[in-house]
Design a protein around this motif. Structure first.
Motif, PDB file in Angstrom:
ATOM      1  N   LYS A   2       0.906  -1.061  -0.016  1.00  0.00           N
ATOM      2  CA  LYS A   2       0.451  -0.218   0.207  1.00  0.00           C
ATOM      3  C   LYS A   2       0.670   1.149  -0.171  1.00  0.00           C
ATOM      4  O   LYS A   2       0.941   1.853  -0.403  1.00  0.00           O
ATOM      5  CB  LYS A   2      -0.969  -0.033   1.153  1.00  0.00           C
ATOM      6  CG  LYS A   2      -1.829  -0.698   0.981  1.00  0.00           C
ATOM      7  CD  LYS A   2      -3.123  -0.851   2.423  1.00  0.00           C
ATOM      8  CE  LYS A   2      -4.284  -1.851   2.464  1.00  0.00           C
ATOM      9  NZ  LYS A   2      -4.869  -1.683   3.409  1.00  0.00           N
ATOM     10  N   LEU A   3       1.876   1.346   1.083  1.00  0.00           N
ATOM     11  CA  LEU A   3       2.652   2.251   0.926  1.00  0.00           C
ATOM     12  C   LEU A   3       3.719   2.573  -0.408  1.00  0.00           C
ATOM     13  O   LEU A   3       3.410   3.543  -1.030  1.00  0.00           O
ATOM     14  CB  LEU A   3       3.999   2.069   2.265  1.00  0.00           C
ATOM     15  CG  LEU A   3       3.312   2.287   3.067  1.00  0.00           C
ATOM     16  CD1 LEU A   3       4.216   2.141   4.573  1.00  0.00           C
ATOM     17  CD2 LEU A   3       2.606   3.572   4.104  1.00  0.00           C
ATOM     18  N   GLN A   4       3.837   1.534  -1.029  1.00  0.00           N
ATOM     19  CA  GLN A   4       4.665   1.655  -2.272  1.00  0.00           C
ATOM     20  C   GLN A   4       3.774   1.904  -3.256  1.00  0.00           C
ATOM     21  O   GLN A   4       3.834   3.177  -4.851  1.00  0.00           O
ATOM     22  CB  GLN A   4       4.838   0.130  -2.971  1.00  0.00           C
ATOM     23  CG  GLN A   4       5.871  -0.027  -4.666  1.00  0.00           C
ATOM     24  CD  GLN A   4       7.104   1.048  -3.546  1.00  0.00           C
ATOM     25  OE1 GLN A   4       7.963   1.131  -2.818  1.00  0.00           O
ATOM     26  NE2 GLN A   4       8.065   1.856  -5.221  1.00  0.00           N
ATOM     27  N   LYS A   5       2.086   1.892  -3.154  1.00  0.00           N
ATOM     28  CA  LYS A   5       1.309   2.119  -4.457  1.00  0.00           C
ATOM     29  C   LYS A   5       1.376   4.055  -4.190  1.00  0.00           C
ATOM     30  O   LYS A   5       1.243   4.777  -5.097  1.00  0.00           O
ATOM     31  CB  LYS A   5       0.179   1.288  -4.394  1.00  0.00           C
ATOM     32  CG  LYS A   5      -0.221  -0.130  -4.965  1.00  0.00           C
ATOM     33  CD  LYS A   5      -0.696  -0.417  -4.376  1.00  0.00           C
ATOM     34  CE  LYS A   5      -1.332  -2.414  -5.345  1.00  0.00           C
ATOM     35  NZ  LYS A   5      -2.267  -2.425  -4.778  1.00  0.00           N
ATOM     36  N   LEU A   6       0.974   4.523  -2.806  1.00  0.00           N
ATOM     37  CA  LEU A   6       0.361   5.421  -2.737  1.00  0.00           C
ATOM     38  C   LEU A   6       2.276   6.330  -3.171  1.00  0.00           C
ATOM     39  O   LEU A   6       2.527   7.600  -3.178  1.00  0.00           O
ATOM     40  CB  LEU A   6       0.106   5.799  -1.331  1.00  0.00           C
ATOM     41  CG  LEU A   6      -1.096   5.602  -0.243  1.00  0.00           C
ATOM     42  CD1 LEU A   6      -1.021   5.112   0.971  1.00  0.00           C
ATOM     43  CD2 LEU A   6      -1.479   6.074  -1.194  1.00  0.00           C
ATOM     44  N   SER A   7       2.999   6.018  -2.799  1.00  0.00           N
ATOM     45  CA  SER A   7       4.157   6.093  -3.445  1.00  0.00           C
ATOM     46  C   SER A   7       4.689   6.427  -4.720  1.00  0.00           C
ATOM     47  O   SER A   7       4.826   8.050  -5.410  1.00  0.00           O
ATOM     48  CB  SER A   7       5.523   5.957  -2.674  1.00  0.00           C
ATOM     49  OG  SER A   7       6.656   6.594  -3.259  1.00  0.00           O
ATOM     50  N   ASP A   8       4.210   5.554  -4.919  1.00  0.00           N
ATOM     51  CA  ASP A   8       4.693   5.568  -6.866  1.00  0.00           C
ATOM     52  C   ASP A   8       3.482   7.010  -7.174  1.00  0.00           C
ATOM     53  O   ASP A   8       3.606   7.339  -8.479  1.00  0.00           O
ATOM     54  CB  ASP A   8       3.922   4.121  -7.697  1.00  0.00           C
ATOM     55  CG  ASP A   8       5.092   3.158  -7.437  1.00  0.00           C
ATOM     56  OD1 ASP A   8       6.317   3.251  -6.883  1.00  0.00           O
ATOM     57  OD2 ASP A   8       4.690   1.871  -7.430  1.00  0.00           O
ATOM     58  N   SER A  61       3.637  10.061  -9.643  1.00  0.00           N
ATOM     59  CA  SER A  61       3.625   9.477 -11.019  1.00  0.00           C
ATOM     60  C   SER A  61       2.632  11.315 -11.248  1.00  0.00           C
ATOM     61  O   SER A  61       2.527  12.146 -12.182  1.00  0.00           O
ATOM     62  CB  SER A  61       2.361   8.897 -11.023  1.00  0.00           C
ATOM     63  OG  SER A  61       2.056   9.322 -12.382  1.00  0.00           O
ATOM     64  N   ASP A  62       2.192  11.821 -10.221  1.00  0.00           N
ATOM     65  CA  ASP A  62       1.869  12.782 -10.640  1.00  0.00           C
ATOM     66  C   ASP A  62       2.275  14.034 -10.295  1.00  0.00           C
ATOM     67  O   ASP A  62       2.513  15.339 -10.819  1.00  0.00           O
ATOM     68  CB  ASP A  62       0.836  13.297  -8.908  1.00  0.00           C
ATOM     69  CG  ASP A  62      -0.565  12.063  -9.255  1.00  0.00           C
ATOM     70  OD1 ASP A  62      -1.442  11.866  -9.933  1.00  0.00           O
ATOM     71  OD2 ASP A  62      -1.260  11.920  -7.544  1.00  0.00           O
ATOM     72  N   SER A  63       3.431  14.013  -9.145  1.00  0.00           N
ATOM     73  CA  SER A  63       4.591  14.847  -9.108  1.00  0.00           C
ATOM     74  C   SER A  63       5.090  14.959 -10.868  1.00  0.00           C
ATOM     75  O   SER A  63       5.883  15.901 -11.548  1.00  0.00           O
ATOM     76  CB  SER A  63       5.755  14.599  -8.277  1.00  0.00           C
ATOM     77  OG  SER A  63       6.875  15.587  -8.305  1.00  0.00           O
ATOM     78  N   THR A  64       5.583  14.315 -11.508  1.00  0.00           N
ATOM     79  CA  THR A  64       5.900  14.100 -12.964  1.00  0.00           C
ATOM     80  C   THR A  64       5.110  14.463 -13.561  1.00  0.00           C
ATOM     81  O   THR A  64       5.426  15.580 -14.595  1.00  0.00           O
ATOM     82  CB  THR A  64       6.655  12.169 -13.542  1.00  0.00           C
ATOM     83  OG1 THR A  64       7.520  11.803 -12.196  1.00  0.00           O
ATOM     84  CG2 THR A  64       6.659  12.236 -14.111  1.00  0.00           C
ATOM     85  N   SER A  65       3.591  14.064 -13.325  1.00  0.00           N
ATOM     86  CA  SER A  65       2.700  14.891 -14.968  1.00  0.00           C
ATOM     87  C   SER A  65       2.688  16.730 -14.584  1.00  0.00           C
ATOM     88  O   SER A  65       3.041  17.544 -15.497  1.00  0.00           O
ATOM     89  CB  SER A  65       1.601  14.174 -14.411  1.00  0.00           C
ATOM     90  OG  SER A  65       1.310  13.017 -14.933  1.00  0.00           O
ATOM     91  N   VAL A  66       2.922  17.385 -13.172  1.00  0.00           N
ATOM     92  CA  VAL A  66       2.873  18.015 -13.514  1.00  0.00           C
ATOM     93  C   VAL A  66       4.054  19.226 -13.300  1.00  0.00           C
ATOM     94  O   VAL A  66       4.378  20.139 -14.094  1.00  0.00           O
ATOM     95  CB  VAL A  66       2.662  18.096 -11.545  1.00  0.00           C
ATOM     96  CG1 VAL A  66       2.774  20.159 -11.343  1.00  0.00           C
ATOM     97  CG2 VAL A  66       1.477  18.048 -11.266  1.00  0.00           C
TER      98      VAL A  66
END
Length: 250
Positions: free
Chosen positions: A190-196, A200-205
């Protein structure tokens, strides 16, 4: 006192070099059945030598004075028992008989080197009395054997039950460890999914902010340059018109 049954090697006093070594003896020391404060000692080789001593409370008090043991009566009895159970115990036979064997013997015991020595004189038993003493010692040996056997069975049963408890606890621990590992793995996933997702959101921005269209739209220099662009033919005509106007005015 608790009964004492032990093996002891006998010796002659004085030594008899021309005779074969005496057979091993067993001795039995226990409280006298007729006088619970008294003591009975039997020593036998189950052959031609069987000896016995019965000591009353008064005789034991005299023995206590002879060997110089102070303290309480229970401390004296404990010292006698401990000495008889120690490794320094011997049976000394005296008075060689032509018929074989000795006329009397002494049971000598010492708790430790340098400590008071206990010496109990034993008289010889013959015929029926000797047979009865040997029979009594044989029965006591059987009782001792049964007690040891019973204790061993109880100990083995206790060990078996303890082994079962330990095995059950180990199995329980394994199960709990598996459950804990599953919970930790689930939490880690779960922590890995949240981190990914955050990455991903940061990269998109960042990609959105770095796009060429966006730079062009918000670049002030590019906007200023675009407003000053003039076709080449217009620039030359304007300069010509300016020169002509200047000459007319002059």
């Amino acid at each position: 006192m608790r009964p004492v049954i032990r093996k002891v090697i006998a010796e002659w006093s004085p030594p008899r070099p021309l005779t074969s070594p005496p057979a091993p003896f067993l001795f039995h020391v226990h409280a006298d059945g007729n006088d619970r404060s008294g003591l009975r000692v039997i020593a036998t080789d189950f052959q031609s030598n069987t000896f016995q001593a019965i000591k009353s409370r008064l005789q034991l008090e005299d023995l206590r004075d002879d060997i110089g043991i102070g303290g309480s009566w229970s401390e004296f009895v404990n010292y006698v028992t401990t000495s008889l159970r120690s490794g320094d115990v011997k049976l000394v036979m005296e008075g060689f008989l032509e018929s074989g064997g000795a006329s009397y013997a002494k049971l000598i015991a010492q708790k430790a080197k340098g400590m008071p020595r206990i010496s109990i004189s034993l008289g010889k038993l013959v015929d029926g009395a000797a047979s009865a003493a040997m029979a009594n010692l044989s029965l006591e040996l059987y009782k001792e054997f049964k007690e040891v056997q019973h204790s061993l069975v109880e100990e083995q049963e206790s060990k078996y039950q303890l082994t079962k408890v330990v095995a059950a606890e180990q199995e329980k621990n394994v199960t709990l460890q598996k459950q804990l590992d599953m919970l930790l793995n689930s939490r880690k996933q779960k922590l890995q999914k949240l981190s990914d997702r955050d990455n991903s959101d940061s990269t998109s921005v960042m990609v959105s902010q770095d796009s060429p269209d966006k730079h062009a739209a918000y670049n002030p220099s590019s906007t200023k340059g675009a407003s000053r662009v003039v076709p080449a033919h217009r620039r030359s005509k304007v300069r010509g018109a300016v020169l002509d106007d200047t000459e007319d005015d002059a």
